[in-house]
Write a protein that holds these residues in place. Structure first.
Motif, PDB file in Angstrom:
ATOM      1  N   ALA A 213       0.837  -1.205   0.000  1.00 51.97           N
ATOM      2  CA  ALA A 213       0.000   0.000   0.000  1.00 51.97           C
ATOM      3  C   ALA A 213       0.871   1.255   0.000  1.00 51.97           C
ATOM      4  CB  ALA A 213      -0.925  -0.013   1.218  1.00 51.97           C
TER       5      ALA A 213
ATOM      6  N   THR B  17       1.086   4.044  -2.963  1.00 51.28           N
ATOM      7  CA  THR B  17       0.837   5.454  -2.652  1.00 51.28           C
ATOM      8  C   THR B  17       1.979   6.312  -3.167  1.00 51.28           C
ATOM      9  OG1 THR B  17      -0.142   4.674  -0.606  1.00 51.28           O
ATOM     10  CG2 THR B  17       0.225   7.037  -0.793  1.00 51.28           C
TER      11      THR B  17
ATOM     12  N   LEU C 113       0.646   8.448  -6.037  1.00 51.47           N
ATOM     13  CA  LEU C 113       0.230   9.716  -5.431  1.00 51.47           C
ATOM     14  C   LEU C 113       1.451  10.554  -5.085  1.00 51.47           C
ATOM     15  CD1 LEU C 113      -2.572   8.257  -3.126  1.00 51.47           C
ATOM     16  CD2 LEU C 113      -2.908   9.654  -5.178  1.00 51.47           C
TER      17      LEU C 113
ATOM     18  N   TYR D 110       3.200  10.723   1.455  1.00 52.86           N
ATOM     19  CA  TYR D 110       1.967  10.250   2.106  1.00 52.86           C
ATOM     20  C   TYR D 110       2.110   8.844   2.690  1.00 52.86           C
ATOM     21  CZ  TYR D 110      -0.483  14.080  -0.275  1.00 52.86           C
ATOM     22  OH  TYR D 110      -0.894  15.300  -0.718  1.00 52.86           O
ATOM     23  N   GLN D 111       3.278   8.207   2.453  1.00 49.84           N
ATOM     24  CA  GLN D 111       3.442   6.808   2.830  1.00 49.84           C
ATOM     25  C   GLN D 111       3.072   6.496   4.275  1.00 49.84           C
ATOM     26  OE1 GLN D 111       7.003   4.536   2.171  1.00 49.84           O
ATOM     27  NE2 GLN D 111       7.095   5.217   0.064  1.00 49.84           N
TER      28      GLN D 111
ATOM     29  N   VAL E  61      -0.630   6.884   5.049  1.00 47.93           N
ATOM     30  CA  VAL E  61      -1.427   5.756   4.552  1.00 47.93           C
ATOM     31  C   VAL E  61      -1.315   4.568   5.511  1.00 47.93           C
ATOM     32  CG1 VAL E  61      -1.563   3.994   2.747  1.00 47.93           C
ATOM     33  CG2 VAL E  61      -1.422   6.410   2.140  1.00 47.93           C
TER      34      VAL E  61
END
Lengths: 284, 238
Positions: free
Chosen positions: A246, A250, A254, A258-259, A262
């Protein structure tokens, strides 16, 4: 398409390090119902020690091994402080581990300074399914799979593993049948020290560690462990891998920054979704 | 086998046991009866070494194993694992002997102990204690919360165990009828003291047993039942 495969492969490699850190949480919680807040510090200590030992001309293998063994001893010491007194409630032990993690940060600054440290690891990278993966990360993946296989075997097959599990399942009954619950707690903390040290030793070559790395490491590991209800090694492994994938997706589609968010968001969702099983666990 | 002499156990300032003496000889079945709060569980936990006496002594020859009040399963583990852990103190993992004595456990082996009925759990608790190959089996409240039929079956198993293995049993019970039926000798505990002891047949139906349970209330047969309906009588006994 190739891009996606690349993110998946690197996500699995990254996620395995989360799972490895998470395994320490699982071992301690499964046996003592304590969340060991100092688990991240153990990983940082492992990375720092291996950097110093390898820098001091110890050959590869030996330096890492010594670092892991020392972390096991430090884990045991933490255990003595946190669960060494019989009848300490898990919540109090948890706060003790929080205190130890603060103290550990100070000790690490004192011994190694504030700059990030990265010991040498395997160099170079390999191409898997069109994705380039550092060889060190593959080593982490292999080590993680072996570690989890060993943990699952110990807990589900061995007599000691059953006694370890019984200690938290029903401490009164465990004492009654002659299991030394206090000693089992210490065994768990020592094992968590080894696992934390191993994680630090393996992760540090690709992610330089500093005194303040304990929190992000612990958070990702904890998130993985929450997948497994803080008790199941197998589900922790799956959780770590999901988080890694995930995070990479990200970062790829994206924004890399943001890792962490998330990972935290996923952890929150899981904790809320699984809250029933956590309560049930306590109610038993 | 078990020699308890002048045992005193305190919880802070409260005295739970006040000079209690009790003997169980090898191969004997002894009942310890008394009402709630008499100190029975304190006695059990002291014999099992889980509580420290303030004064007096507990001397044990041979191994003791405990079937605790409330069964105390490892709920999320299988029956098989529960049993195996019972043998932890002597590293006994061989179930054959216990399954031979309690064959019903065989079909439950793979079930989670927390999912079993009360009677099944009690049987697991007995089996788990037997895994330690005890010379003395201490049972705290065998009948609590169980149907009479289940209790009878468990009692039969105890008699068999005593007859075939010579295992001594100390049965701690609120249910006097059951205790006197299973055991040859009994001890009545009330408010932390032994108020009577003797063979079960001597004690059965005596004043002192009744008084331990009902206090100094008038006996039902002494009451003028003509003036009372059954509801009033139940009220008095309560």
């Amino acid at each position: 398409m190739n891009e996606l495969v690349g993110y998946l492969v690197s996500g699995v490699a990254l996620g395995s390090s989360f799972a490895l850190i998470g395994s320490g949480f699982v071992v301690v919680h499964r046996v003592t119902r304590v969340v060991n807040f100092a688990q991240g510090s153990l990983a940082v200590l492992g990375g720092m020690l291996s950097a110093s030992l390898l820098g001091g001309r110890l050959p590869h293998g030996v330096g890492e091994l010594v670092a892991v063994v020392v972390c096991g001893a430090v884990g045991l010491l933490m255990g003595i402080l946190a669960v060494g007194r019989r009848g300490t409630p898990p919540l109090i032990s948890l706060i003790v581990t929080l205190g130890i993690s603060l103290l550990a940060s100070a000790a690490i600054i004192w011994l190694w300074g504030q700059d990030p440290v990265s010991p040498p690891g395997l160099s170079g990278s390999m191409t898997i399914l069109g994705a380039s993966v550092e060889r060190q990360r593959l080593l982490v993946l292999v080590a993680t799979l072996l570690t989890f296989a060993a943990l699952a075997l110990v807990f589900s097959r061995s007599y000691l593993g059953k006694a370890l599990t019984a200690s938290a399942s029903n401490p009164f009954a465990a004492r009654m049948v002659g299991i030394d619950v206090r000693r089992m707690g210490l065994v768990a903390f020592a094992l968590a020290g080894v696992l934390g040290g191993l994680a630090g030793v393996l992760v540090a070559p690709t992610n330089a560690l500093s005194f303040s790395s304990d929190l992000p490491l612990a958070l990702s590991g904890f998130a993985a462990a929450v997948f497994g209800g803080l008790t199941s090694p197998l589900r922790t492994l799956v959780g770590g891998l999901c988080l890694g994938v995930a995070g990479q997706l990200t970062a790829g589609y994206l924004n890399g920054s943001y890792q962490t968010e998330v990972a935290l968001l996923l952890m929150l969702v899981i904790m809320i979704a699984r809250s029933k099983s956590f309560v049930a666990e306590e109610a038993k | 086998m078990l020699h308890v002499e002048d045992l005193v156990v305190r919880y802070g300032s409260a005295v739970a046991l006040d000079g209690v003496s009790l003997q169980v000889e090898a191969g004997e079945m002894v009942a310890l009866v008394g009402p709630n709060g008499a100190g029975k569980s304190t006695m059990v936990n002291t014999i099992a070494g889980l509580l420290k006496p303030s004064a007096g002594s507990v001397r044990l020859e041979g191994r003791v194993a405990l079937v605790p009040e409330g069964r105390q399963m490892f709920p999320d583990m299988t029956v098989e694992d529960n049993l195996k852990l019972g043998g932890w103190s002597i590293r006994n993992r061989d179930l054959a002997e216990v399954l031979d004595l309690l064959p019903d456990l065989g079909s439950l082996r793979r079930r989670k102990a927390g999912r079993l009925s009360g009677g099944q759990q009690q049987m697991v608790a007995v089996g788990r204690a037997l895994m330690a190959r005890p010379d003395l089996l201490v049972i705290d409240e065998l009948s609590l919360g169980l149907a009479p039929l289940v209790v009878d079956e468990l009692a039969d198993h105890l008699r068999l165990l005593n007859r075939e293995r010579g295992t001594a049993v100390l049965l701690v019970e609120q249910e006097v009828g059951l205790a006197f039926d299973v055991c040859t000798r009994a001890c009545v505990l009330d408010a932390g003291r032994v108020v009577a002891s003797g063979t079960s047949s001597e004690l059965a139906g005596t004043e002192v047993v009744r008084r331990a349970y009902f206090g100094d209330l008038p006996r039902p047969e002494d009451l003028n039942t003509e003036d009372m309906n059954t509801e009033d009588m139940e009220e008095v006994i309560r």
